[in-house]
Design an enzyme around this catalytic site. Structure first.
Site, PDB file in Angstrom:
ATOM      1  N   ARG A 109       0.838  -1.135   0.093  1.00 37.01           N
ATOM      2  CA  ARG A 109      -0.133  -0.008   0.066  1.00 37.01           C
ATOM      3  C   ARG A 109       0.809   1.128   0.032  1.00 37.01           C
ATOM      4  O   ARG A 109       2.167   1.176   0.350  1.00 37.01           O
ATOM      5  CB  ARG A 109      -0.930   0.134   1.010  1.00 37.01           C
ATOM      6  CG  ARG A 109      -0.234  -0.004   2.549  1.00 37.01           C
ATOM      7  CD  ARG A 109       0.051   1.345   3.222  1.00 37.01           C
ATOM      8  NE  ARG A 109       0.809   1.460   4.190  1.00 37.01           N
ATOM      9  CZ  ARG A 109       2.067   1.767   4.239  1.00 37.01           C
ATOM     10  NH1 ARG A 109       2.731   1.882   2.977  1.00 37.01           N
ATOM     11  NH2 ARG A 109       2.880   1.683   5.082  1.00 37.01           N
ATOM     12  N   GLU A 146      -0.753   9.795   8.753  1.00 38.48           N
ATOM     13  CA  GLU A 146       0.324   8.841   9.132  1.00 38.48           C
ATOM     14  C   GLU A 146       0.670   9.078  10.430  1.00 38.48           C
ATOM     15  O   GLU A 146       0.557  10.017  11.305  1.00 38.48           O
ATOM     16  CB  GLU A 146       1.517   9.767   8.422  1.00 38.48           C
ATOM     17  CG  GLU A 146       2.974   8.859   8.037  1.00 38.48           C
ATOM     18  CD  GLU A 146       2.201   7.871   6.823  1.00 38.48           C
ATOM     19  OE1 GLU A 146       1.807   6.962   7.195  1.00 38.48           O
ATOM     20  OE2 GLU A 146       2.233   8.218   5.415  1.00 38.48           O
ATOM     21  N   GLY A 150       9.058   0.849   2.623  1.00 43.87           N
ATOM     22  CA  GLY A 150       7.831   1.740   3.270  1.00 43.87           C
ATOM     23  C   GLY A 150       6.570   1.378   2.457  1.00 43.87           C
ATOM     24  O   GLY A 150       5.750   2.203   2.486  1.00 43.87           O
ATOM     25  N   SER A 163       4.979  -1.504   2.743  1.00 44.44           N
ATOM     26  CA  SER A 163       4.302  -2.463   3.559  1.00 44.44           C
ATOM     27  C   SER A 163       4.446  -4.044   2.912  1.00 44.44           C
ATOM     28  O   SER A 163       3.572  -4.630   2.701  1.00 44.44           O
ATOM     29  CB  SER A 163       2.864  -2.081   3.808  1.00 44.44           C
ATOM     30  OG  SER A 163       2.410  -2.821   4.836  1.00 44.44           O
ATOM     31  N   TYR A 189       9.891   3.536  15.719  1.00 45.75           N
ATOM     32  CA  TYR A 189       8.306   3.344  15.702  1.00 45.75           C
ATOM     33  C   TYR A 189       7.857   2.816  17.123  1.00 45.75           C
ATOM     34  O   TYR A 189       6.788   3.502  17.717  1.00 45.75           O
ATOM     35  CB  TYR A 189       7.944   2.073  14.746  1.00 45.75           C
ATOM     36  CG  TYR A 189       6.652   1.954  14.426  1.00 45.75           C
ATOM     37  CD1 TYR A 189       6.129   2.549  13.155  1.00 45.75           C
ATOM     38  CD2 TYR A 189       5.621   1.134  15.093  1.00 45.75           C
ATOM     39  CE1 TYR A 189       4.822   2.572  12.677  1.00 45.75           C
ATOM     40  CE2 TYR A 189       4.271   1.109  14.846  1.00 45.75           C
ATOM     41  CZ  TYR A 189       3.894   1.666  13.587  1.00 45.75           C
ATOM     42  OH  TYR A 189       2.513   1.616  13.359  1.00 45.75           O
ATOM     43  N   ASP A 215      -2.138  -0.665   7.261  1.00 40.64           N
ATOM     44  CA  ASP A 215      -1.400  -1.548   6.064  1.00 40.64           C
ATOM     45  C   ASP A 215      -2.283  -2.619   5.744  1.00 40.64           C
ATOM     46  O   ASP A 215      -2.623  -2.935   4.550  1.00 40.64           O
ATOM     47  CB  ASP A 215      -0.194  -1.922   6.440  1.00 40.64           C
ATOM     48  CG  ASP A 215       0.884  -0.934   6.954  1.00 40.64           C
ATOM     49  OD1 ASP A 215       0.462   0.214   6.586  1.00 40.64           O
ATOM     50  OD2 ASP A 215       2.068  -1.052   7.305  1.00 40.64           O
TER      51      ASP A 215
HETATM   52  O1  A2G Z   1       3.707   2.869   9.882  1.00 39.21           O
HETATM   53  C1  A2G Z   1       3.727   1.532   9.456  1.00 39.21           C
HETATM   54  O2  A2G Z   1       3.539   1.349   7.981  1.00 39.21           O
HETATM   55  C2  A2G Z   1       2.718   0.796  10.097  1.00 39.21           C
HETATM   56  N1  A2G Z   1       2.657  -0.747   9.909  1.00 39.21           N
HETATM   57  C3  A2G Z   1       1.375   1.366  10.106  1.00 39.21           C
HETATM   58  O3  A2G Z   1       0.407   0.599  10.949  1.00 39.21           O
HETATM   59  C4  A2G Z   1       1.355   2.762  10.400  1.00 39.21           C
HETATM   60  O4  A2G Z   1       1.392   3.186  11.604  1.00 39.21           O
HETATM   61  C5  A2G Z   1       2.649   3.549   9.359  1.00 39.21           C
HETATM   62  C6  A2G Z   1       2.535   5.056  10.071  1.00 39.21           C
HETATM   63  O5  A2G Z   1       1.567   5.756   9.305  1.00 39.21           O
HETATM   64  C7  A2G Z   1       3.463  -1.303  10.405  1.00 39.21           C
HETATM   65  O6  A2G Z   1       4.298  -1.136  11.228  1.00 39.21           O
HETATM   66  C8  A2G Z   1       3.247  -3.045   9.990  1.00 39.21           C
END
Ligand code: A2G
Length: 521
Positions: A51, A57, A166, A168, A270, A214
Site C-alpha cells: 500500500r 500518518e 515503506g 508495507s 516506531y 497496512d
Molecule cells: O507505519 C507503518 O506502516 C505501520 N505498519 C502502520 O500501521 C502505520 O502506523 C504507518 C505510519 O502511518 C507496520 O508497522 C506494519
C-alpha cells in the site's frame, strides 16, 4: 467494502488491464517453480498487495482514520495441501521463496491444538508466514472447535513489494499468509474484516506495535479508489474516489533507498512513538478528566489510545449534557483538543519517566511494567506535546482531505486547479508535521520532497513509517515526467543503485485491488 475476499479465476480480476500482461509471466513462473520444487501442481494462490498511504500518518495506532490505497505490487503465495495423517500429533508446513538464494526455505512441525512459536528477536522472513499462520489458526480453532485438525501445507512465496521500502511488504506477506492458511483449511469464503483483524494482531507477533492501516489497505482496497479506514467503534473501510480534475492527477511513489528496519530501530523509532502517544493519552486523561477516570481498554497496541482519551474528554467535558458535547463536529473536537494540548503539555523538551509516573500516580517500575514491558524502548525523555499535536492535527487533516474529495463545494475550491492545490497543501502539511513534530522523516526524504515540489508536484511527503523508505507525490499528470527526471538527476544519480533499484526508484501508481484467492479455471 465488507464481505468475503473475492475468488478470482483470471488475472484480469486482480490487476488493472494495463498490468495483466506484465504480471502473467510472474504468476506462470510461480506455478511452474512450485510444480518443479514440490513435484505436483499448486491448488491455489493467495494474493495481497502493498500500500501507499495518501494521508493519515502515524495515527492508526491512536485509532484515528487514515486514507491509504493498495498498489499493484504484492505478495503471491502458491499453496498445495494434504490432510494430516490420522493420529499424527502435528501438521507440517514447508515454506519456500522463489528467491531461494536470498530467503532460505523453512520446515516446521506444529503441534495440533498448540501454538506457533515465533522468535521475534530474530529477523527471519519465515516469521511473517508464521505470524499469519498463527493468527489464522486461532480463528480456525475458534470457528471449528477443539477437534479441528489443520492440514499440511506446501507454500511457495513471491513478493515484489520492495522489502524495507515503506510500501508495507510485511503486511502484504502476513495478510497473504493468513489468507492462504484459511483457504487451505477449507474456508472458501474468508471475511475481509476477520482477515484484516487477524492480520493486524498477527503482525504484532513479529515485534512491531503497529496500527491497522497496512493490513486494511491490503485487504479492503478496490481498484480506482483510495480506502478510508476507521478503527472505531469497529474496524471499517470504504472506497473514496478522486474526482476527475483538470489537470488530471497522478500519484508518484519514489523510494529514498534509506532502509529503516523496524526490528533494529523499533526501540528508538516506531515502538517508541507508540509508547509516547500512549503516555500522552494517559497524561492528558489524568490532567484533564475528572480524578479517577480510567481510559477505556481499546484496540490501541498498548490497550489505550489518544482516540480513547478524545472520547472520554468530550464525554466528561459535556458533563451530564453528553448530547451537547456530541454536537461538535469531529473537526471542531480536534481543534479543541489541539488547543488544550498546547495548554496542558507545555514542555518542549519532553517529559521524564519520573514526571509522567508522578502525574499518573504510579511508580516508575509500575509505569514501565504498564507501557514498556512488551516492547522495550530507548529514551530518557518523551516528547508528549509534539507527538500528541502531530496526531490531532493529522487526524484533522485526514477529515479535511476527505471533505475535499467527497464534498468539494463545501471547501470553497472553485476550480479544479484550486482543488488540486488544496489537496496538495494538506499533504505538504503532513510532511512538515512528520518532520518537525513526529520526527519520522530524514534528510533524504526531505530532499526528495523539495526536488519534487520544485519540479511541479502539488505535494510530496513521506509515506508509511518514515525514517527512510518511501515518499508519495500528488502530481499533475502532465508534470509526471518532469518530476521523475528531476528526481533522477538530482537524487538518484548521486547514489550507487542496482538495475533493479533503478527500475523501482520512481513508479507512477493508481489505486489497485486488495486481497484475492486465485484458482485457475
Ligand atoms: O507505519 C507503518 O506502516 C505501520 N505498519 C502502520 O500501521 C502505520 O502506523 C504507518 C505510519 O502511518 C507496520 O508497522 C506494519
Amino acid at each position: 467494502m465488507s464481505g468475503p475476499v473475492p475468488v478470482a479465476t483470471s488475472l484480469a480480476d486482480i490487476y488493472p488491464p494495463a498490468a495483466v500482461a506484465a504480471e502473467t509471466p510472474r504468476w506462470n513462473q510461480l506455478l511452474a517453480t512450485f510444480a518443479r520444487e514440490f513435484g505436483h501442481p499448486a491448488h491455489f494462490i493467495s494474493r495481497s498487495p502493498g500500500r501507499v498511504n495518501i494521508i493519515g500518518e502515524h495515527i492508526d495506532y491512536s485509532l484515528y482514520s487514515v486514507l491509504p490505497m493498495a498498489i499493484t505490487a504484492d505478495a503471491i503465495i502458491a499453496v498445495a495441501t494434504t490432510p494430516v495423517a490420522a493420529g499424527a500429533p502435528s501438521f507440517r508446513i514447508h515454506v519456500r521463496n522463489v528467491q531461494g538464494a536470498k530467503f532460505a526455505a523453512g520446515e516446521f512441525d506444529i503441534p495440533i491444538g498448540g501454538d506457533v512459536e515465533i522468535d521475534s528477536t530474530k529477523f527471519e522472513w519465515t516469521n511473517y508466514f508464521k505470524s499469519g499462520l498463527r493468527g489464522a489458526l486461532s480463528l480456525l480453532y475458534a470457528k471449528k472447535g477443539a477437534d479441528f485438525r489443520p492440514c499440511n501445507m506446501e507454500v511457495l512465496m513471491d513478493g515484489n513489494v520492495p522489502v524495507g521500502g515503506g510500501l508495507s511488504s510485511s503486511a502484504a506477506f502476513v495478510t497473504a499468509s493468513a489468507l492462504a492458511v484459511m483457504a487451505a483449511n477449507g474456508e472458501s469464503s474468508v471475511d475481509k474484516k476477520e482477515l484484516t483483524e487477524l492480520a493486524i494482531v498477527s503482525e504484532r507477533a513479529v515485534g512491531v506495535n503497529s496500527g491497522g492501516m497496512d493490513q486494511s489497505a491490503s485487504v479492503f482496497s478496490e481498484q480506482g479508489s483510495a480506502t478510508f479506514v476507521s478503527f472505531t467503534p469497529a474496524l471499517s473501510a470504504r472506497p473514496v474516489k478522486f474526482p476527475p480534475t483538470r489537470p488530471e492527477l497522478c500519484f508518484i511513489i519514489a523510494q529514498s533507498f534509506i532502509t529503516s528496519n523496524k526490528h533494529v530501530t523499533g526501540p528508538i523509532h516506531y515502538n517508541l512513538r507508540v509508547v509516547e502517544v500512549s503516555f500522552a493519552a494517559a497524561y492528558l486523561n489524568a490532567v484533564l478528566n475528572p480524578p479517577g477516570t480510567e481510559l477505556p481498554q481499546d484496540a490501541g497496541p498498548l490497550g489505550i489510545s489518544l482516540q480513547g482519551f478524545h472520547d472520554a474528554f468530550f464525554y466528561h467535558n459535556g458533563g451530564s449534557d453528553y448530547a451537547a458535547a456530541r454536537s461538535l463536529s469531529k473537526e471542531e473536537e480536534l481543534r479543541k483538543l489541539i488547543e488544550v494540548t498546547k495548554q496542558t503539555l507545555t514542555r518542549e523538551d519532553g517529559y521524564t519517566r519520573e514526571e509522567i509516573a508522578a502525574v499518573l500516580q504510579m511508580s516508575v517500575p509500575e509505569l514501565e511494567k504498564r507501557f514498556t514491558a512488551v516492547f522495550p524502548v530507548r529514551a530518557d525523555r518523551f516528547k508528549l506535546r509534539q507527538r500528541a499535536l502531530h496526531v490531532f492535527t493529522e487526524a484533522l487533516r485526514v477529515l479535511e482531505f476527505l471533505t475535499l474529495l467527497e464534498r468539494p463545494l463545501h471547501t470553497g475550491a472553485t476550480d479544479t486547479t484550486q482543488f488540486n492545490a488544496a489537496l496538495g497543501k494538506l499533504m505538504n502539511e503532513t510532511q512538515d508535521s512528520c518532520r518537525d513534530l513526529f520526527e519520522c522523516s530524514c534528510p533524504e526524504l526531505d530532499e526528495i520532497c523539495r526536488i519534487s515540489r520544485a519540479a511541479g508536484a502539488y505535494s510530496s511527503r513521506l509515506t508509511g513509517a518514515g525514517w527512510g523508505g518511501c515518499s508519495v507525490h500528488l502530481v499533475p499528470a502532465d508534470k509526471a515526467q518532469a518530476v521523475k527526471a528531476a528526481l533522477e538527476e538530482q537524487y538518484y544519480s548521486k547514489m550507487k543503485l542496482t538495475d533493479e533499484q533503478k527500475e523501482q526508484a520512481v513508479v507512477v501508481s493508481q489505486p489497485a485491488r486488495g486481497s484475492a484467492i486465485y484458482i485457475a479455471k
